[in-house]
Scaffold this motif. Structure first.
Motif, PDB file in Angstrom:
ATOM      1  N   PHE A 134       0.829  -1.212   0.000  1.00 35.40           N
ATOM      2  CA  PHE A 134       0.000   0.000   0.000  1.00 35.40           C
ATOM      3  C   PHE A 134       0.863   1.263   0.000  1.00 35.40           C
ATOM      4  CE2 PHE A 134      -3.234  -3.024   1.468  1.00 35.40           C
ATOM      5  CZ  PHE A 134      -4.308  -2.630   0.679  1.00 35.40           C
ATOM      6  N   VAL A 135       2.001   1.209   0.684  1.00 38.99           N
ATOM      7  CA  VAL A 135       2.928   2.347   0.664  1.00 38.99           C
ATOM      8  C   VAL A 135       3.456   2.570  -0.755  1.00 38.99           C
ATOM      9  CG1 VAL A 135       5.208   3.115   1.405  1.00 38.99           C
ATOM     10  CG2 VAL A 135       3.605   2.213   3.083  1.00 38.99           C
ATOM     11  N   LEU A 136       3.817   1.493  -1.439  1.00 36.93           N
ATOM     12  CA  LEU A 136       4.302   1.603  -2.817  1.00 36.93           C
ATOM     13  C   LEU A 136       3.225   2.188  -3.723  1.00 36.93           C
ATOM     14  CD1 LEU A 136       6.419   1.018  -5.009  1.00 36.93           C
ATOM     15  CD2 LEU A 136       5.479  -1.289  -5.189  1.00 36.93           C
ATOM     16  N   PHE A 137       1.996   1.737  -3.545  1.00 36.52           N
ATOM     17  CA  PHE A 137       0.888   2.266  -4.349  1.00 36.52           C
ATOM     18  C   PHE A 137       0.723   3.765  -4.114  1.00 36.52           C
ATOM     19  CE2 PHE A 137      -3.725   3.072  -4.963  1.00 36.52           C
ATOM     20  CZ  PHE A 137      -3.798   2.762  -6.315  1.00 36.52           C
ATOM     21  N   GLY A 138       0.860   4.187  -2.853  1.00 36.14           N
ATOM     22  CA  GLY A 138       0.767   5.603  -2.544  1.00 36.14           C
ATOM     23  C   GLY A 138       1.892   6.415  -3.162  1.00 36.14           C
ATOM     24  N   HIS A 139       3.108   5.846  -3.176  1.00 34.22           N
ATOM     25  CA  HIS A 139       4.238   6.535  -3.796  1.00 34.22           C
ATOM     26  C   HIS A 139       4.020   6.684  -5.306  1.00 34.22           C
ATOM     27  CE1 HIS A 139       6.203   6.108   0.030  1.00 34.22           C
ATOM     28  NE2 HIS A 139       7.317   6.663  -0.422  1.00 34.22           N
ATOM     29  N   ILE A 140       3.416   5.685  -5.924  1.00 35.03           N
ATOM     30  CA  ILE A 140       3.136   5.778  -7.359  1.00 35.03           C
ATOM     31  C   ILE A 140       2.146   6.911  -7.631  1.00 35.03           C
ATOM     32  CG2 ILE A 140       2.063   4.586  -9.308  1.00 35.03           C
ATOM     33  CD1 ILE A 140       3.199   1.978  -8.200  1.00 35.03           C
ATOM     34  N   LEU A 141       1.113   7.007  -6.797  1.00 36.52           N
ATOM     35  CA  LEU A 141       0.125   8.076  -6.974  1.00 36.52           C
ATOM     36  C   LEU A 141       0.744   9.452  -6.790  1.00 36.52           C
ATOM     37  CD1 LEU A 141      -2.987   6.615  -5.091  1.00 36.52           C
ATOM     38  CD2 LEU A 141      -2.584   6.702  -7.554  1.00 36.52           C
ATOM     39  N   GLY A 142       1.725   9.555  -5.880  1.00 42.21           N
ATOM     40  CA  GLY A 142       2.292  10.858  -5.582  1.00 42.21           C
ATOM     41  C   GLY A 142       3.471  11.250  -6.444  1.00 42.21           C
ATOM     42  N   LEU A 143       4.259  10.264  -6.890  1.00 40.27           N
ATOM     43  CA  LEU A 143       5.490  10.575  -7.617  1.00 40.27           C
ATOM     44  C   LEU A 143       5.379  10.387  -9.129  1.00 40.27           C
ATOM     45  CD1 LEU A 143       8.132   8.919  -5.244  1.00 40.27           C
ATOM     46  CD2 LEU A 143       7.451  11.320  -5.349  1.00 40.27           C
ATOM     47  N   VAL A 144       4.638   9.388  -9.540  1.00 42.81           N
ATOM     48  CA  VAL A 144       4.569   9.069 -10.971  1.00 42.81           C
ATOM     49  C   VAL A 144       3.494   9.898 -11.671  1.00 42.81           C
ATOM     50  CG1 VAL A 144       4.189   7.231 -12.655  1.00 42.81           C
ATOM     51  CG2 VAL A 144       5.440   6.747 -10.534  1.00 42.81           C
ATOM     52  N   ILE A 145       2.341  10.031 -11.030  1.00 38.50           N
ATOM     53  CA  ILE A 145       1.238  10.780 -11.643  1.00 38.50           C
ATOM     54  C   ILE A 145       1.446  12.272 -11.412  1.00 38.50           C
ATOM     55  CG2 ILE A 145      -1.255  11.150 -11.646  1.00 38.50           C
ATOM     56  CD1 ILE A 145      -1.586   8.288 -10.724  1.00 38.50           C
ATOM     57  N   PRO A 146       1.497  13.082 -12.464  1.00 40.78           N
ATOM     58  CA  PRO A 146       1.786  14.523 -12.306  1.00 40.78           C
ATOM     59  C   PRO A 146       0.637  15.276 -11.651  1.00 40.78           C
ATOM     60  CG  PRO A 146       1.275  14.002 -14.593  1.00 40.78           C
ATOM     61  CD  PRO A 146       1.362  12.689 -13.879  1.00 40.78           C
TER      62      PRO A 146
ATOM     63  N   ALA B 203      -7.837  17.854  -0.631  1.00 48.72           N
ATOM     64  CA  ALA B 203      -8.432  16.522  -0.718  1.00 48.72           C
ATOM     65  C   ALA B 203      -7.365  15.463  -0.933  1.00 48.72           C
ATOM     66  CB  ALA B 203      -9.458  16.482  -1.846  1.00 48.72           C
ATOM     67  N   TYR B 204      -6.430  15.744  -1.835  1.00 51.45           N
ATOM     68  CA  TYR B 204      -5.352  14.783  -2.076  1.00 51.45           C
ATOM     69  C   TYR B 204      -4.507  14.596  -0.820  1.00 51.45           C
ATOM     70  CZ  TYR B 204      -0.900  12.877  -3.566  1.00 51.45           C
ATOM     71  OH  TYR B 204       0.239  12.110  -3.642  1.00 51.45           O
ATOM     72  N   HIS B 205      -4.227  15.687  -0.130  1.00 50.97           N
ATOM     73  CA  HIS B 205      -3.364  15.623   1.044  1.00 50.97           C
ATOM     74  C   HIS B 205      -3.976  14.740   2.132  1.00 50.97           C
ATOM     75  CE1 HIS B 205      -0.364  17.023   3.941  1.00 50.97           C
ATOM     76  NE2 HIS B 205      -1.357  17.124   4.813  1.00 50.97           N
ATOM     77  N   TYR B 206      -5.255  14.956   2.417  1.00 57.59           N
ATOM     78  CA  TYR B 206      -5.894  14.167   3.472  1.00 57.59           C
ATOM     79  C   TYR B 206      -6.063  12.708   3.054  1.00 57.59           C
ATOM     80  CZ  TYR B 206      -6.765  18.292   6.293  1.00 57.59           C
ATOM     81  OH  TYR B 206      -6.596  19.418   7.071  1.00 57.59           O
ATOM     82  N   LEU B 207      -6.257  12.467   1.771  1.00 61.04           N
ATOM     83  CA  LEU B 207      -6.324  11.089   1.280  1.00 61.04           C
ATOM     84  C   LEU B 207      -4.976  10.400   1.453  1.00 61.04           C
ATOM     85  CD1 LEU B 207      -7.795   8.791  -0.179  1.00 61.04           C
ATOM     86  CD2 LEU B 207      -7.077   9.828  -2.357  1.00 61.04           C
ATOM     87  N   ALA B 208      -3.901  11.119   1.104  1.00 59.99           N
ATOM     88  CA  ALA B 208      -2.564  10.550   1.230  1.00 59.99           C
ATOM     89  C   ALA B 208      -2.193  10.307   2.685  1.00 59.99           C
ATOM     90  CB  ALA B 208      -1.544  11.486   0.573  1.00 59.99           C
TER      91      ALA B 208
END
Length: 227
Positions: free
Chosen positions: A58-70, A83-88
């Motif tokens: 789940f941590v890796l999935f979160g890193h993909i959402l934050g680092l790979v997706i612009p 919204a993104y911040h509280y989700l993360a």
């Protein structure tokens, strides 16, 4: 120093990561394993391994959402920074804590059981130590950035990270990044450097042949004397 840390070191780590795996596979295929020690102790291993692996997924999935997706993608679909911040934060902290708790169980297991102490190699200690520093620094960076109005890594770390793979690295983007994020990134870079030389290589071992192999039929041998 900025150029060395954020412009040169990532490529050095990438070469060692890829090259190390190639060399390891060529010369140490029998050592390409998780080296299970379940027969020595199973209770802590069962809980610690499950917690660590699922937490890291789940941590890796979160890193993909934050680092790979612009950032522009989130803006285009109407997801605000808050919204993104509280989700993360809401998903990242529990996942990180679960992974960290699982890792602590595995470290405790290695320390408390004498048989495991005797079978623990330097590479095992290196892998556990590197994971501890990476997860602990990641949790620290997350807790230090709980405020929704705090640092937005999608405006600096994310484009820097994507630029590495596009061969357009921009070390100047990292100049104003808080020290706790830099510490986490350097710790993760160190983990990738030592990765090929530890049992962490088992991450890339997929039992693909199980999908195509013929089924194994087991038959009970009849007792000739009884028959």
């Amino acid at each position: 120093m900025e150029l060395l840390l954020w412009g040169v070191l990532p490529y050095v780590a990438m070469v060692l990561f890829i090259g190390g795996h190639i060399v390891r596979y060529q010369y140490d295929q029998f050592g390409w394993t998780a080296k299970s020690s379940e027969f020595l102790e199973s209770k802590d291993l069962r809980y610690g391994s499950i917690m660590l692996h699922w937490g890291l997924i789940f941590v890796l999935f979160g890193h993909i959402l934050g680092l790979v997706i612009p950032l522009s993608f989130y803006q285009a679909i109407g997801i605000s920074h808050t919204a993104y911040h509280y989700l993360a934060i809401g998903a990242g902290i529990p996942a990180g804590l679960i992974a960290f708790a699982g890792l602590l169980l595995l470290i405790r297991r290695r320390i408390m059981h004498r048989k495991l102490q005797q079978t623990t190699s330097l590479a095992d200690k290196l892998a556990l130590g590197a994971l501890f520093i990476v997860i602990a620094s990641g949790l620290s960076a997350t807790f230090m950035n709980v405020d929704a109005q705090g640092f937005d890594y999608r405006e600096s770390i994310s484009p820097w990270f994507r630029g590495i793979f596009a061969l357009q690295v921009q070390p100047e983007l990292m100049s104003d990044v808080p020290v706790w994020f830099k510490t986490h990134i350097l710790a993760a870079t160190g983990l990738f450097v030592v990765w090929p030389f530890t049992r962490l290589v088992h991450v890339f071992s997929f039992p693909v042949m199980y999908l195509t192999r013929s089924p194994i039929v087991y038959r009970k041998q009849r007792n000739k004397k009884a028959s």
